[in-house]
Design a protein around this motif. Structure first.
Motif, PDB file in Angstrom:
ATOM      1  N   ASN A  45       0.844  -1.198   0.000  1.00 57.01           N
ATOM      2  CA  ASN A  45       0.000   0.000   0.000  1.00 57.01           C
ATOM      3  C   ASN A  45       0.876   1.244   0.000  1.00 57.01           C
ATOM      4  O   ASN A  45       1.539   1.550   0.954  1.00 57.01           O
ATOM      5  N   ALA A  46       0.894   1.991  -1.145  1.00 56.72           N
ATOM      6  CA  ALA A  46       1.836   3.090  -1.296  1.00 56.72           C
ATOM      7  C   ALA A  46       1.397   4.330  -0.524  1.00 56.72           C
ATOM      8  O   ALA A  46       2.220   5.114  -0.111  1.00 56.72           O
ATOM      9  N   GLY A  47       0.083   4.564  -0.351  1.00 55.39           N
ATOM     10  CA  GLY A  47      -0.357   5.770   0.331  1.00 55.39           C
ATOM     11  C   GLY A  47      -0.306   6.960  -0.597  1.00 55.39           C
ATOM     12  O   GLY A  47      -0.966   6.986  -1.629  1.00 55.39           O
ATOM     13  N   VAL A  48       0.498   7.961  -0.245  1.00 58.16           N
ATOM     14  CA  VAL A  48       0.663   9.166  -1.045  1.00 58.16           C
ATOM     15  C   VAL A  48       2.073   9.176  -1.631  1.00 58.16           C
ATOM     16  O   VAL A  48       3.041   9.099  -0.878  1.00 58.16           O
ATOM     17  N   THR A  49       2.163   9.247  -2.947  1.00 61.85           N
ATOM     18  CA  THR A  49       3.450   9.222  -3.642  1.00 61.85           C
ATOM     19  C   THR A  49       3.673  10.521  -4.386  1.00 61.85           C
ATOM     20  O   THR A  49       2.807  10.961  -5.150  1.00 61.85           O
ATOM     21  N   GLN A  50       4.829  11.123  -4.180  1.00 61.49           N
ATOM     22  CA  GLN A  50       5.172  12.378  -4.852  1.00 61.49           C
ATOM     23  C   GLN A  50       6.303  12.147  -5.847  1.00 61.49           C
ATOM     24  O   GLN A  50       7.264  11.450  -5.546  1.00 61.49           O
ATOM     25  N   THR A  51       6.166  12.783  -7.016  1.00 61.35           N
ATOM     26  CA  THR A  51       7.185  12.686  -8.054  1.00 61.35           C
ATOM     27  C   THR A  51       7.483  14.061  -8.624  1.00 61.35           C
ATOM     28  O   THR A  51       6.540  14.805  -8.929  1.00 61.35           O
ATOM     29  N   GLN A 105      -2.417   9.305  -4.970  1.00 61.90           N
ATOM     30  CA  GLN A 105      -2.830   8.590  -3.765  1.00 61.90           C
ATOM     31  C   GLN A 105      -3.694   7.394  -4.163  1.00 61.90           C
ATOM     32  O   GLN A 105      -4.487   7.461  -5.095  1.00 61.90           O
ATOM     33  N   ASP A 106      -3.523   6.309  -3.397  1.00 64.08           N
ATOM     34  CA  ASP A 106      -4.244   5.067  -3.722  1.00 64.08           C
ATOM     35  C   ASP A 106      -5.241   4.706  -2.630  1.00 64.08           C
ATOM     36  O   ASP A 106      -5.610   3.536  -2.473  1.00 64.08           O
ATOM     37  N   MET A 107      -5.703   5.701  -1.872  1.00 67.96           N
ATOM     38  CA  MET A 107      -6.616   5.456  -0.760  1.00 67.96           C
ATOM     39  C   MET A 107      -8.051   5.902  -1.082  1.00 67.96           C
ATOM     40  O   MET A 107      -8.904   5.932  -0.191  1.00 67.96           O
ATOM     41  N   PHE A 146       0.247  12.248   4.422  1.00 67.00           N
ATOM     42  CA  PHE A 146       1.224  13.033   3.681  1.00 67.00           C
ATOM     43  C   PHE A 146       2.199  12.166   2.897  1.00 67.00           C
ATOM     44  O   PHE A 146       2.537  11.049   3.318  1.00 67.00           O
ATOM     45  N   GLY A 147       2.679  12.723   1.770  1.00 66.27           N
ATOM     46  CA  GLY A 147       3.794  12.127   1.060  1.00 66.27           C
ATOM     47  C   GLY A 147       5.100  12.534   1.715  1.00 66.27           C
ATOM     48  O   GLY A 147       5.111  13.278   2.705  1.00 66.27           O
ATOM     49  N   ASP A 148       6.211  12.086   1.156  1.00 68.27           N
ATOM     50  CA  ASP A 148       7.524  12.378   1.731  1.00 68.27           C
ATOM     51  C   ASP A 148       8.179  13.628   1.166  1.00 68.27           C
ATOM     52  O   ASP A 148       9.325  13.913   1.478  1.00 68.27           O
ATOM     53  N   GLY A 149       7.495  14.342   0.318  1.00 72.53           N
ATOM     54  CA  GLY A 149       7.981  15.643  -0.108  1.00 72.53           C
ATOM     55  C   GLY A 149       8.774  15.648  -1.396  1.00 72.53           C
ATOM     56  O   GLY A 149       9.338  14.638  -1.809  1.00 72.53           O
TER      57      GLY A 149
END
Lengths: 110, 115
Positions: B1-7, B25-27, B106-109
């Motif tokens: 489960n990735a949650g929130v991913t930032q690119t 986000q995959d939620m 939150f994502g990791d920024g």
């Protein structure tokens, strides 16, 4: 959205209990108090939320006096890994957005 | 489960260049947010979205545009980057605010430097 005031920074030692107090004199009837934790190079992470009296979970306790004009986040027996910035937020849970203040930078010493 | 991913996670731009930051986000969350974080300033809300196809301004919207064409994605655009936009950008998502306990995730920024 109620304004919050919390200390800019705090130091403590491993194994001690740490209490971070947040002032929110203008809290409204429908407002809840929420705390987030942010480690370096990571996004904030929800810790705990409460409305009145005391809330406890596996991470922390939140103490809210009857007048709700302040709240205290309590971290039991901290370790070095609890070094982080802690944010106190106050708002209606039905609000579209939440506003973060500057937080309290907690530094745990060995 | 990735949650929130930032690119992307890091990017260096020259003044005047444009770029787009992607948040996914995959939620199945309805709400999504973009914040920026500068030293000593905490997090400041740039724009947010209450659902697919909607956007709204936050505290510091100037110089940024956003789009929410798909529910799972929230894009932050800089049309003409300025050094003042050097910052760490965080994306967050959350369920529709109601009376239950619904924190943001939150994502990791994305660390962005404008030269």
């Amino acid at each position: 959205l109620a304004k919050t005031t919390q200390p800019i920074s705090m130091d403590s030692y491993e194994g001690q209990e740490v209490n971070i107090t947040c002032s929110h004199n203008n809290i409204a009837t429908n407002d809840y108090i929420t705390w987030y934790q942010q480690f370096p190079s990571q996004g904030p992470r929800f810790i705990i939320q409460g409305y009145k009296t005391k809330v406890t979970n596996e991470v922390a306790s939140l103490f809210i006096p009857a007048d709700r004009k302040s709240s205290t986040l309590s971290l039991p027996r901290v370790s070095l890994s609890d070094t982080a910035v802690y944010y106190c937020l106050v708002g209606d849970r039905r609000d579209d957005k939440i506003i973060f203040g500057k937080g309290t930078r907690l530094h745990i010493l060995p | 489960n990735a949650g929130v991913t930032q690119t992307p996670k890091f990017r260096v731009l020259k003044t005047g260049q444009s770029m787009t930051l992607l948040c996914a986000q995959d939620m199945n969350h309805e709400y999504m947010y973009w914040y920026r974080q500068d030293p000593g300033m905490g997090l400041r809300l740039i724009h947010y979205s209450v659902g697919e196809g909607t956007t709204a301004k936050g505290e510091v919207p100037d110089g940024y545009n956003v789009s929410r064409l798909k529910k799972q994605n929230f894009l932050l655009g800089l049309e003409s980057a300025a050094p003042s936009q050097t910052s760490v950008y965080f994306c967050a998502s959350g369920r529709i605010p109601d009376l239950s306990n619904q924190p943001q995730h939150f994502g990791d920024g994305t660390r962005l430097s404008i030269l």
